[in-house]
Design a protein around this motif. Structure first.
Motif, PDB file in Angstrom:
ATOM      1  N   GLY A 191      -1.609   3.279  -2.910  1.00 38.70           N
ATOM      2  CA  GLY A 191      -2.251   3.248  -1.587  1.00 38.70           C
ATOM      3  C   GLY A 191      -3.254   4.449  -1.563  1.00 38.70           C
ATOM      4  N   ALA A 224      -6.327  -3.920   2.826  1.00 36.72           N
ATOM      5  CA  ALA A 224      -5.116  -3.327   2.580  1.00 36.72           C
ATOM      6  C   ALA A 224      -3.885  -4.159   3.194  1.00 36.72           C
ATOM      7  CB  ALA A 224      -4.875  -1.897   3.290  1.00 36.72           C
ATOM      8  N   CYS A 249       0.854  -1.318  -0.143  1.00 33.07           N
ATOM      9  CA  CYS A 249      -0.010   0.103   0.129  1.00 33.07           C
ATOM     10  C   CYS A 249       0.831   1.325   0.108  1.00 33.07           C
ATOM     11  CB  CYS A 249      -1.088  -0.007   1.191  1.00 33.07           C
ATOM     12  SG  CYS A 249      -2.055  -1.300   1.193  1.00 33.07           S
TER      13      CYS A 249
END
Length: 342
Positions: A192, A209, A186
Motif C-alpha cells: 500500500g 487502489a 492495499c
C-alpha cells in the motif's frame, strides 16, 4: 468451465464432500477462498455433493450457492457435526484445520488440508496426525513442507501430497487492458505504501487502489488515485483488469500470487517483489524489483509504459498464462479426492 470431465471416471459413486472454512465469497474475497472455489467447482461438475460450512458469523444467514458451490453460513445451520458424520471426505484450510482435524479423527473420515502459506502453524496443524492428503499451492511450498516433516515420524506426516497451483481459468479474466497502474489489497504488506509513493512521484499517471479482504488498507487521497471497493472475484475482469495497464505486487510475502496470474490472462505485465511464490508463478513474465526500491519501481514503470516495451511484456504475460492452464492440476486433484473414499 470445462477443465475436467463432467462425470467421474470408472463409475465412481458420487461423494459427500464437506469443507469447513472461516469465510467465502462474495462477502470475503481473497486468494485462498477463490482457490478453494476453483478446486471445488470441478468436483461439483463430476457429480459430487459438495458443501462448504462457515465457522465465522457473517453478513448472510441463509445457505446460498456461489459459482455452483453450496455454502452454509454459521447462522443458518447448527448441525455441522451431522454433516461431518455423513461425509465421505472432509476438507479444510487455514484457521479451521485443527477443529476439522479433530472431527475427522473422531469420525474416521479422510481429511484434505489445502495449504496456502509456509507459516509454521500450517504444517504444525497437520503434524497432529490424520491428514490423508495435503495440497500445496506451489513446488517451493511442497519443498518447505518436506523439510518440516523430515523431523517428524512417518505416523504424523500427511498420507499423501499433491501440488495444485491456484487454478485460474484465463477465459474468466481475459479482457482488453486499461490505463491504470493497479494494486489489489492495499495493506502495508501487500504494498500500500509503495502505491502511495509511486502515485506521488507520477502525478500524470492514473492509479487504481483496490480495497482488500483483510489488513488495514492504505488508500491514498490523491487526485490520480481512484479507490475501488472490495470486489467479488467474479467481477474482477470488468471492474479491475479491464481498467488495468500494469499490476503492482510489491508484497512482503506471497506463497503464489493468484492476482498476478489473473492479470497475465489479459497480457497485463506484473511488477513484483521477488518472493519465492511470485518467482514461481510469474516465471519469465514477471518483472521483479525489490519492494524497498522505489526508484527501481518508478524507472521500470516509466520504461514499461512505452509502447514497444509494453507490447513485449504483454506477449510474455500471455505466454505464461497459457503455460499455467489448470486442467492437468485439476484432473490430478479430482482423482486424488475420489481415491480417498475407495
Amino acid at each position: 468451465m470445462a477443465a475436467v470431465p463432467a462425470s467421474a471416471p470408472g463409475g465412481t459413486a458420487p461423494l459427500r464432500i464437506v469443507a469447513r472454512v472461516h469465510a467465502m465469497p462474495p462477502q470475503h474475497n481473497a486468494g485462498a477462498e477463490h482457490m478453494l472455489v476453483s478446486m471445488l467447482r470441478p468436483l461439483v461438475d463430476r457429480g459430487h455433493d459438495v458443501q462448504v460450512w462457515l465457522s465465522r458469523y457473517g453478513q448472510t444467514s441463509e445457505p446460498y450457492e456461489y459459482r455452483g458451490v453450496r455454502v452454509v453460513p454459521l447462522e443458518a445451520r447448527l448441525d455441522f457435526s451431522a454433516a461431518v458424520r455423513r461425509a465421505d471426505v472432509l476438507l479444510s484450510h487455514l484457521e479451521c484445520v485443527p477443529s476439522t482435524a479433530s472431527l475427522a479423527r473422531g469420525y474416521g473420515t479422510p481429511l484434505v488440508v489445502v495449504c496456502h502459506n509456509t507459516h509454521r502453524p500450517t504444517f504444525r496443524d497437520m503434524a497432529a496426525g490424520g491428514t490423508a492428503l495435503a495440497v500445496f499451492n506451489s513446488l517451493w511450498m511442497q519443498a518447505e513442507a518436506q523439510m518440516f516433516f523430515a523431523e517428524y515420524p512417518q505416523s504424523v506426516r500427511p498420507g499423501g501430497t499433491l501440488v495444485v497451483r491456484p487454478p485460474v481459468f484465463a477465459e474468466d479474466y481475459a479482457t482488453r487492458p486499461g490505463k491504470a497502474v493497479t494494486l489489489i489489497n492495499c495493506n502495508a504488506e501487500k504494498g500500500g505504501r509503495v502505491l502511495e509513493a509511486l502515485a506521488r512521484r507520477m502525478p500524470e499517471q492514473e492509479f487504481l487502489a483496490v480495497r482488500g479482504a483483510y489488513g488495514e488498507q492504505i488508500l491514498p487521497d490523491l487526485p490520480n488515485v481512484e479507490v475501488v471497493g472490495h470486489v467479488d472475484g467474479a467481477d474482477m475482469r470488468d471492474r479491475v483488469y479491464g481498467r488495468t495497464k500494469v499490476l503492482l505486487m510489491p508484497s512482503s510475502y506471497e506463497s503464489w500470487g493468484r492476482a498476478g496470474v489473473e492479470a497475465l490472462a489479459s497480457g497485463i505485465p506484473v511488477i513484483a517483489h521477488p518472493t519465492p511464490g511470485l518467482c514461481e508463478s510469474l516465471g519469465e513474465a514477471g518483472i521483479f524489483v525489490d519492494r524497498h526500491d522505489l526508484d527501481g519501481y518508478e524507472a521500470v514503470l516509466r520504461k514499461l509504459l512505452t509502447p514497444a516495451e509494453y507490447r513485449l511484456a504483454g506477449k510474455r504475460a500471455k505466454a505464461r498464462s497459457a503455460e499455467l492452464d489448470p486442467a492437468g492440476d485439476l484432473q490430478a486433484w479430482c482423482t486424488a479426492v475420489e481415491s480417498l473414499a475407495r
